[in-house]
Every structure is written in C-alpha cells, then in structure tokens.
Design an enzyme around this catalytic site. Structure first.
Site, PDB file in Angstrom:
ATOM      1  N   ASP A 192       0.765  -1.168   0.080  1.00 23.25           N
ATOM      2  CA  ASP A 192      -0.081   0.003  -0.040  1.00 23.25           C
ATOM      3  C   ASP A 192       0.959   1.222   0.110  1.00 23.25           C
ATOM      4  O   ASP A 192       1.769   1.299   0.575  1.00 23.25           O
ATOM      5  CB  ASP A 192      -0.906   0.013   1.323  1.00 23.25           C
ATOM      6  CG  ASP A 192      -1.896   1.226   1.299  1.00 23.25           C
ATOM      7  OD1 ASP A 192      -2.703   1.308   0.448  1.00 23.25           O
ATOM      8  OD2 ASP A 192      -1.742   1.967   2.388  1.00 23.25           O
TER       9      ASP A 192
ATOM     10  N   GLU B 177       1.157  -0.533  -4.987  1.00 23.18           N
ATOM     11  CA  GLU B 177       0.256   0.618  -5.364  1.00 23.18           C
ATOM     12  C   GLU B 177       1.045   1.815  -5.389  1.00 23.18           C
ATOM     13  O   GLU B 177       1.361   2.536  -4.603  1.00 23.18           O
ATOM     14  CB  GLU B 177      -0.808   0.744  -4.421  1.00 23.18           C
ATOM     15  CG  GLU B 177      -1.721   1.790  -4.604  1.00 23.18           C
ATOM     16  CD  GLU B 177      -2.394   2.602  -3.407  1.00 23.18           C
ATOM     17  OE1 GLU B 177      -3.380   3.218  -3.714  1.00 23.18           O
ATOM     18  OE2 GLU B 177      -1.897   2.314  -2.229  1.00 23.18           O
TER      19      GLU B 177
END
EC number: 2.4.1.18
Length: 730
Positions: A413, A466
């Site tokens: 993330d 990401e």
C-alpha cells in the site's frame, strides 16, 4: 549499582528495595539460583507469600527461604550443589501454590542470534522474537523477547502475574538491545503486554508485542500467547505450479475483498474464517477469478481504517477467529486453485499508545524528526527505513506471511508516499536526502531488499505496488536498477477510464485520448488494472453510479467497460460488489447489497464478469502477453467521431482475438474493421447480448473477414454502448 551478593550470601538492602520496586537493572544477577561461596542461595520475589520453600524440578526439597521484606522478597541457602531450575512452594493464610522460578533458567537466545540480529541480516526473527511456547531446560513455558534498546527496564505483564511489572523484569542483551525471559508454566491463550520504563525513567503505557502472533479482539489491545501453527497443509500442487510459472504470462484476475463486509450474519456479526471459506471460495471459483486479495487482515484497532492502520503486523486480526482459521482459509483456497494476496502496509503505522510509537520512550521504529517521521495525510508515524532493525522487522514480516501462511502475494500500500520525502508536504516541511533530492533513498533500499528476499526465498509469491507516480522501473528487477516488484497498479488506467465513462456519450469524441493514451506506457511496467475499493468510498459512489446516462445506459456502459478492461493488456482487479453493479457506495460497516441480484440488470453485469473471466483464463491471447507489446496491436485508434476503438490481442500458438468497442448509444451498421486474417471470426462475447440485459444486437455469432486491396476487412454491426470480442477460428 550495589554489589549483587554480600560475603555471607545475603542480598543487599539496596538490591532488595530495587527488586521490590521494580527498578533493578539486572534482576538475573540477584534472583533465582546464585553462587554464594562454595554453595548456592535462592532468591525470589513472590508478592502475597508468607512462606516459600525451594524444590528441584524432580521434587527434592532444596531449602527453606526466609522473608527479607514484607513485600515478598525471599532468600535462603540451598542444599543442592548443582545449578538447575527451581520450583517454589509458596503459602499464606489463604492457601498455598506452586510456581517455577524464571530466574533460575538460562537464556534462550544465543550469540549467533545476537550476531545476525545486530547485523540486520536475520531472516527468521519471527522464530526468535515475540512469544514462543517452548520446552526449555525440561520445562514447558513461553519465551518472550522484544527489542527496546533504550529502555531502563522491560517486564512481561499479563493475567499470569496480575499485570504487575515488578514480577517478571526481563534479561537485557546489550549487543542487540533485546530483552528476553522464559516464563515457565505460561501456556497458550494468555493475554500479555510489555511494561516499559523508558529512557527517561518514565513508565510508558503498556505496549503490545510488535511480534505478537495473536491479539485480543478490539477494543482490547493485549497480545495473546499462541502455539505454533499446527495446520497440515495440502496445497503443494498449487504452490508448485506458481513456483515454476511466470506470473506475467498467467491469467491473474483478482477479486478484492474486505473480509468484514463481503457477507455477514443476519445479526450483523462477522463471518469467521471457516464460514468465509465455505461461502467466498466457491463464489470466487464460480465467478472465474484467480485470486482473492484481502484488504489488510493483520491486527488493527479501528474498524473504519479497513485495516490500513495496523498495530499488529504479525497477527491475523481476531475479528474473524484464531490464526489457524486463516491458515485453513488459505489452504482451502489453494486446494481449489485460488491464490490469496494480502494488502501489506509498511508505509505508516498508527500512533495508538499500545503500538509501536515511541516504543522504548524514544523514536525507535519512527524518525525523531516529524519532517521524516510523521505522515500528514493520515496522522500516523512513518517507519525509519534507515534503521537496520526496522528494515529487518518489516522484511521478516513479508517473509513471515509467505512462509507461515502460504500467501501468494503482497500488495504493498501507498508506495508513492514512501518513495518521496516531500509527499503531501509543503516547502520547509521535509528534509532532502543526502544528495539534496526528494527521493527517499532509505525507503528505496528497503523496498529493494524486501523484494529480493521475498522472491529469493519464495519464488512462487508475487509483490504488487500501489504506486501512483511515474517512478521508473517499479516492476523491474533490483539488479537492473528497479524496485523489484512483480507488478504495479496502473493508476493512470483507472483514472482515465473512469473519467471517460463518466462523460455523456456525445462528449466522448472530444476525450478520445483518455482511452488511447494509456497504450503509450502500457508496457513500461508489469501492470495490474485496478478498479479498487478506493474508487467506491468517501462520496465517490459505486461504479454503476459513475457511468453516464440513464439507467439502461449506465448498465450497458459498465458491461462494455468491463469487457474493454478484460481485453486491455494487464492483469485485472475488481473490488467486491462491483461485479454485480452494487448501487450504493461501499461501507465497511455493512454487508454488500446481495439483494441486487434479484434484479436482471445486476445479474447481467455479474454474468458478463463471469464470462469475461472464463474467456480471460481460457484464451492465452488475452493473458499470455499482458505485459509485452508483442501481445497488442491497434486496429482502430483514431475514430473519435464515432467513439470506436479496436485492437488485437495475440500470443504465440494461440488464436488472435479482436476487441471492438462502441462507446455511444448509436448502433454502427456496416462498420468496417480491419483484421489480420481473412476467414471466420467467432463472436465470443457481446456485452449487448439480451442475456446480459442488452438490446440483443449483434452479428449472429460470427463475422467473415474478406480481402480488400490486399488486406482483411470485416463489415459488421457494432452494438450500442457495447464491447465485442472476435476470435479467429479459420
């Protein structure tokens, strides 16, 4: 410090006071079995006791201990002549009890552990730190170890010692900054924390174990002792396949899931892992997805964070049951041929007092300077990637999930927030790197190390970044100057396509480039095309709500969009609920609106997704060259007036597939599409089919490509707001 032992073998008054007050810097030099001249004495601190007798583990009486302080300090000479663990028989007016003496046991960690831990190269920290149920010197108990180099004292506290930090202060290992203790007779399912006297001599709020393998259910925040996973895995076939496979050339269609809201019980309570396995795995199989990706499932205190504010990186959250339940889920998915990917959050950590923040009274896991150690977007701390112990903590965590739980991948993330020192910061709010730049060189080195170690030790696992900027070589190998990820989310694809399909069809011809521009960089990375949870929360609405037009057009556009995406180069990711066009925005505090499937338009979208997954998995042309330009060729790129797009997907030894899109509500009759071969092309999907809720316009199941001026051309009907795929058959 006062001398540990007087000549006559008695502890000094200063030592007794320090032990009773919990301020002694070296309790292992005072408590337990200690040399006293030619013999031994035993000393213990047993609050509430009025009398204590020492025994060997074999039950032989070793000596009566005298009470030296009303608070519970006892000592006395022993009749035994060999150093060994002791048990005590204690009593008071209310009764008697037995307890083993932790301070009569030797250390568990050894010099080689110290060496590799200090070097930052230990790759099995999860076998050394945390709480481990072991047999040590013939006694069952739990070994606790925690890193807190600047603490003045660290104690294990729990329901086994009345949460009294004076009872079990730990042994300090100077070379590594690790504190350890073996507590005999402490078994599984015992709540515990660490009581830390910080560098300034201040008692900190009780800390959860950074390496806890199990945690209490929120709002409780203690760690819980747990036996090593005893699950017998049956997923060798699945794991062996992925070890030998090139994931770039395999179909990867990911179903992104928030485990707490996919489905719930009628009373709103969460499904346990076994219940999720019974429902979710068959559903994913039926829908044709290849992988389940869970939003973070490591322990977190606050439900609305969706798991991204984790306080227990090594513990599957207690919300869905015990760790063994998660292991059974992964094994069940693997036996059914489904991979499991976890969202992983090394970009930041919350500032909850029981967590990592100022763990030993200093900025230990985070930077002391808020310009590097505080995240303005999330009001969280940021890991100090320049500290080898912190890097080791995180790298080991990545290895832990792959080894202990057999996960197939980690989606990392907020990578962009790690890569840039000025991320979400104004001038003067950040510190440049040693070269004067904005790149976080320490974070780069960490990500490269994590990927090298994970791929090196677990070649069947994939990592997915990401990363929302144009940082180069995110998914290229470290030895080529890349970050080493297997894949990168294509955020540009997501933003551009959503912007395009939100426009009224009449205006789309003016924004044709929003769909063609992405092919300029489509093969610069190994991309995953994400329609993720981030696009259906915080007022953004659901995907069906984003589509332009009336209700019929919204459903038609969404079906066409999905087929566009499944025909586009790159792996696929779709967030739960969007496969049946959930109308409401997603919320973590309720289940999906499964009743939508009572309505034909929603069933039609679901059926399109199912059929697209089937095609994607069964047709190498649609997946085998997802990451290579040789697998893509434009057929029609510039018909902006009609908002038509067409391209070819190819793979060696596979029939080519033409993807043709009409993104206006006007049927295009007698539309000429150039194709690479003359002959019959079968229509393998038409999102305007009546079975999906469309108008039913099409080409009768196939088109014929004929030669015109030395080129193959097929004249066909392009259904309104639809994508069709044609496969060359003969």
């Amino acid at each position: 410090m006062a001398a540990d032992v007087r000549p006559e073998g008695l502890a000094t008054h200063e030592d007794i006071v320090a032990i009773v007050n919990g301020t002694h810097r070296n309790p292992f030099a005072i408590l337990g079995m200690q040399q006293a001249g030619a013999g031994f004495v035993a000393r213990c601190f047993v609050p509430h006791a009025e009398a204590v007798t020492a025994y060997t583990l074999a039950g032989k009486k070793a000596g009566e201990l005298a009470r030296r302080a009303d608070a519970g300090f006892f000592e006395g000479r022993l009749s035994i002549r060999k150093r060994q663990p002791l048990r005590y028989h204690a009593s008071n007016a209310g009764g008697d009890w037995w307890l083993a003496d932790p301070y009569s046991f030797g250390p568990v960690l050894g010099p080689m552990d110290d060496y590799y831990i200090a070097e930052g190269s230990h790759l099995r920290l999860f076998d050394k730190l945390g709480a481990h149920l072991i047999n040590h010197e013939g006694v069952n108990g739990t070994h606790f170890a925690v890193w807190a180099p600047n603490a003045k004292r660290v104690s294990v506290v729990g329901d086994f010692n009345e949460w009294d930090g004076r009872r079990h202060p730990m042994r300090f290992r100077q070379d590594t900054g690790i504190w350890e203790i073996f507590l005999p007779d402490v078994g599984a399912d015992r709540a515990y924390k660490y009581e830390v006297i910080g560098a300034g001599g201040i008692r900190l709020p009780l800390k959860a174990d950074p390496f806890a393998f199990r945690s209490e259910l929120r709002p409780a925040t203690a760690s819980v002792t747990a036996a090593a996973l005893a699950h017998e895995w049956g997923d060798a076939v699945h794991r062996d396949f992925w070890k030998s496979a090139d994931a770039r050339r395999q179909p990867v269609a990911i179903y992104e899931v928030h485990a707490g809201s996919w489905q719930r019980h009628d009373d709103g309570s969460f499904l346990a892992w076994d219940e999720l396995a019974e429902r979710l795995i068959p559903y994913v199989i039926d829908m044709g997805f290849t992988h389940i990706e869970f939003l973070p499932i490591s322990e977190y205190p606050y439900d609305p964070s969706w798991g991204y504010q984790t306080t227990g990186l090594y513990a599957p959250t207690a919300r869905f049951g015990d760790p063994e339940g998660f292991a059974r889920f992964v094994d069940g998915a693997h036996r059914a041929g489904i991979g499991v990917i976890l969202d992983w959050v090394p970009a930041h950590f919350p500032v909850d007092e029981h967590g990592l923040i100022r763990f030993d009274g200093t900025a230990l896991y985070e930077h002391a300077d808020s310009r590097k150690g505080f995240h303005p977007d999330w009001n969280t701390a940021i890991y100090n990637f320049g500290r080898r112990e912190v890097v080791s903590f995180l790298v080991n965590n990545a290895l832990y999930w792959a080894e202990k739980y057999h996960v197939d991948g980690l989606r990392v993330d907020a990578v962009a927030s790690m890569l840039y020192l000025d991320y979400s910061r104004k001038a003067g709010e950040w510190l440049p790197n040693e070269k004067g730049g904005r790149e976080n060189l320490e974070a780069v080195a960490f990500l490269q190390k994590m990927n090298k170690e994970l791929y090196g030790h677990h070649p069947g696992v994939m990592t997915i970044a990401e990363e929302s900027t144009s940082w180069p070589k995110v998914s290229q190998p470290v030895h080529e100057g890349g970050l080493g990820f297997g894949f990168k989310w294509n955020m540009g694809f997501m933003h551009d396509t959503l912007a395009y399909f939100a426009r009224e069809p009449v205006h789309r011809k003016h924004h044709h480039d929003e769909l063609t521009f992405g092919l300029m960089y489509a093969f610069s990375e190994n991309f995953v095309l994400p329609l993720s949870h981030d696009e259906v929360v915080h007022g953004k609405g659901s995907l069906i709500a984003k589509m332009a037009g009336d209700d019929w057009q919204k459903f038609a556009t969404l079906r066409a969009y999905y087929a566009f995406m499944w025909g586009y180069p790159g792996k696929k990711l779709l967030f739960m609920g969007q496969e049946f066009a959930q109308r409401r925005e997603w919320s973590e505090d309720r289940t999906l609106d499964w009743n939508m499937l009572d309505h034909a338009p929603h069933r039609g979208v679901r059926d399109v997704v199912r059929d697209l997954n089937t095609l994607y998995r069964s047709r190498p042309a649609l997946h085998a060259r997802d990451c290579e330009p040789e697998g893509f060729s434009w057929l029609i790129v510039d018909d902006r007036q009609n908002s038509v797009f067409a391209w070819l997907r190819m793979a060696p030894a596979a029939n080519s597939i033409a993807v043709i899109c009409n993104f206006t509500p006007v049927p295009r009759e007698d539309y000429r599409v150039p194709l690479p071969h003359t002959g019959r092309w079968q229509e393998i999907i038409n999102t305007d089919a009546a079975d999906y809720g469309g108008s039913g316009e099409g080409n009768g199941g196939f088109v014929e490509a004929c030669e015109e001026n030395g080129k193959a051309v097929a004249t066909m009907l392009l259904p309104p707001l639809a994508t069709i795929m044609l496969e060359f058959v003969a």
